[in-house]
Design a protein around this motif. Structure first.
Motif, PDB file in Angstrom:
ATOM      1  N   GLU A 165      32.722  -3.512  15.963  1.00  0.00           N
ATOM      2  CA  GLU A 165      32.672  -2.886  14.650  1.00  0.00           C
ATOM      3  C   GLU A 165      33.603  -1.691  14.571  1.00  0.00           C
ATOM      4  O   GLU A 165      34.190  -1.426  13.525  1.00  0.00           O
ATOM      5  N   ASP A 166      33.756  -0.939  15.660  1.00  0.00           N
ATOM      6  CA  ASP A 166      34.664   0.200  15.664  1.00  0.00           C
ATOM      7  C   ASP A 166      36.110  -0.249  15.510  1.00  0.00           C
ATOM      8  O   ASP A 166      36.932   0.490  14.985  1.00  0.00           O
ATOM      9  N   ALA A 167      36.435  -1.425  15.977  1.00  0.00           N
ATOM     10  CA  ALA A 167      37.805  -1.927  15.919  1.00  0.00           C
ATOM     11  C   ALA A 167      38.128  -2.538  14.560  1.00  0.00           C
ATOM     12  O   ALA A 167      39.284  -2.808  14.277  1.00  0.00           O
ATOM     13  N   LEU A 168      37.123  -2.744  13.701  1.00  0.00           N
ATOM     14  CA  LEU A 168      37.340  -3.375  12.403  1.00  0.00           C
ATOM     15  C   LEU A 168      37.771  -2.358  11.357  1.00  0.00           C
ATOM     16  O   LEU A 168      37.384  -1.192  11.399  1.00  0.00           O
ATOM     17  N   THR A 169      38.548  -2.818  10.392  1.00  0.00           N
ATOM     18  CA  THR A 169      38.912  -1.976   9.244  1.00  0.00           C
ATOM     19  C   THR A 169      37.700  -1.896   8.320  1.00  0.00           C
ATOM     20  O   THR A 169      36.779  -2.725   8.415  1.00  0.00           O
ATOM     21  N   PRO A 170      37.676  -0.936   7.403  1.00  0.00           N
ATOM     22  CA  PRO A 170      36.525  -0.840   6.486  1.00  0.00           C
ATOM     23  C   PRO A 170      36.286  -2.132   5.687  1.00  0.00           C
ATOM     24  O   PRO A 170      35.147  -2.547   5.501  1.00  0.00           O
ATOM     25  N   PHE A 171      37.346  -2.785   5.259  1.00  0.00           N
ATOM     26  CA  PHE A 171      37.197  -4.028   4.510  1.00  0.00           C
ATOM     27  C   PHE A 171      36.590  -5.119   5.390  1.00  0.00           C
ATOM     28  O   PHE A 171      35.720  -5.876   4.954  1.00  0.00           O
ATOM     29  N   GLU A 172      37.046  -5.184   6.671  1.00  0.00           N
ATOM     30  CA  GLU A 172      36.498  -6.185   7.594  1.00  0.00           C
ATOM     31  C   GLU A 172      35.023  -5.904   7.879  1.00  0.00           C
ATOM     32  O   GLU A 172      34.231  -6.835   8.029  1.00  0.00           O
ATOM     33  N   ARG A 173      34.649  -4.610   7.961  1.00  0.00           N
ATOM     34  CA  ARG A 173      33.220  -4.269   8.162  1.00  0.00           C
ATOM     35  C   ARG A 173      32.388  -4.754   6.973  1.00  0.00           C
ATOM     36  O   ARG A 173      31.300  -5.291   7.137  1.00  0.00           O
ATOM     37  N   TYR A 174      32.910  -4.573   5.743  1.00  0.00           N
ATOM     38  CA  TYR A 174      32.220  -5.032   4.543  1.00  0.00           C
ATOM     39  C   TYR A 174      32.029  -6.547   4.588  1.00  0.00           C
ATOM     40  O   TYR A 174      30.934  -7.063   4.322  1.00  0.00           O
ATOM     41  N   LEU A 175      33.117  -7.266   4.923  1.00  0.00           N
ATOM     42  CA  LEU A 175      33.026  -8.720   5.001  1.00  0.00           C
ATOM     43  C   LEU A 175      32.032  -9.159   6.067  1.00  0.00           C
ATOM     44  O   LEU A 175      31.312 -10.142   5.897  1.00  0.00           O
ATOM     45  N   LYS A 176      31.973  -8.429   7.190  1.00  0.00           N
ATOM     46  CA  LYS A 176      31.035  -8.768   8.262  1.00  0.00           C
ATOM     47  C   LYS A 176      29.595  -8.601   7.774  1.00  0.00           C
ATOM     48  O   LYS A 176      28.731  -9.431   8.046  1.00  0.00           O
TER      49      LYS A 176
END
Length: 183
Positions: A165-176
């Protein structure tokens, strides 16, 4: 056939006619592009310089051929190949002071010349890049190696998924979060 000594090993002249000495140096690198068309490479250091030597030894000088093969087969302390002091203009120009036989040594009969075509390779021992690497403090060597391997690896997942999760961009966190909610 005129014989000249353009090379000495531990002060002993290696006399061959039509002697040719060529120099090569290999740079190790590894492709980092994966399946893309990128051209990035990971440098893995400079390897030892090599002197490729070739020339003719007349049949009448078979003792010189025998001596050359004896030198190639010399062993030093601990059964390692002997390290020779090298005397050659080319070796001096590129600061090769010590070398040892590497790869193979060959002698083939030359029809019509009454001579053997001899070729062998001498590899730089204790080269300048090797000395430079040895002078680096151990911690610097380890951190350099770690840095290179870390850059080459993709982020790994941990047991709780926090590192991912730390390696993800904010948009990728939202999609996750959306994906987890739908699952």
């Amino acid at each position: 056939m005129t014989i000249s000594a353009m090379l000495t090993l531990d002060g002993e002249p290696i006399a061959m006619s039509s002697m040719r000495i060529s120099l090569s140096m290999q740079f190790q690198d590894k492709d980092q592009s994966g399946q893309t068309s990128a051209t990035s490479k990971a440098e893995q250091g400079a390897k030892a310089k090599e002197l490729d030597v070739s020339g003719l030894i007349p049949y009448k000088d078979q003792d010189k051929l025998a001596r050359l093969f004896e030198l190639a087969d010399l062993k030093g302390d601990g059964g390692q190949r002997h390290v020779f002091r090298v005397g050659s203009l080319l070796a001096k120009a590129v600061k090769i002071r010590q070398a040892k036989f590497t790869g193979r040594i060959t002698a083939s009969e030359q029809e019509g010349l009454l001579a053997w075509q001899v070729s062998f390779t001498l590899s730089d021992h204790n080269s300048v890049p090797e000395k430079r690497e040895q002078r680096l403090p151990k911690a610097a060597q380890v951190s350099q190696a770690t840095e290179q391997t870390t850059q080459a690896k993709a982020p790994s997942s941990s047991e709780d998924g926090k590192a991912d999760e730390d390696a993800l961009t904010p948009f990728e966190r939202y999609l996750k979060k959306v994906d987890d909610a739908l699952a």
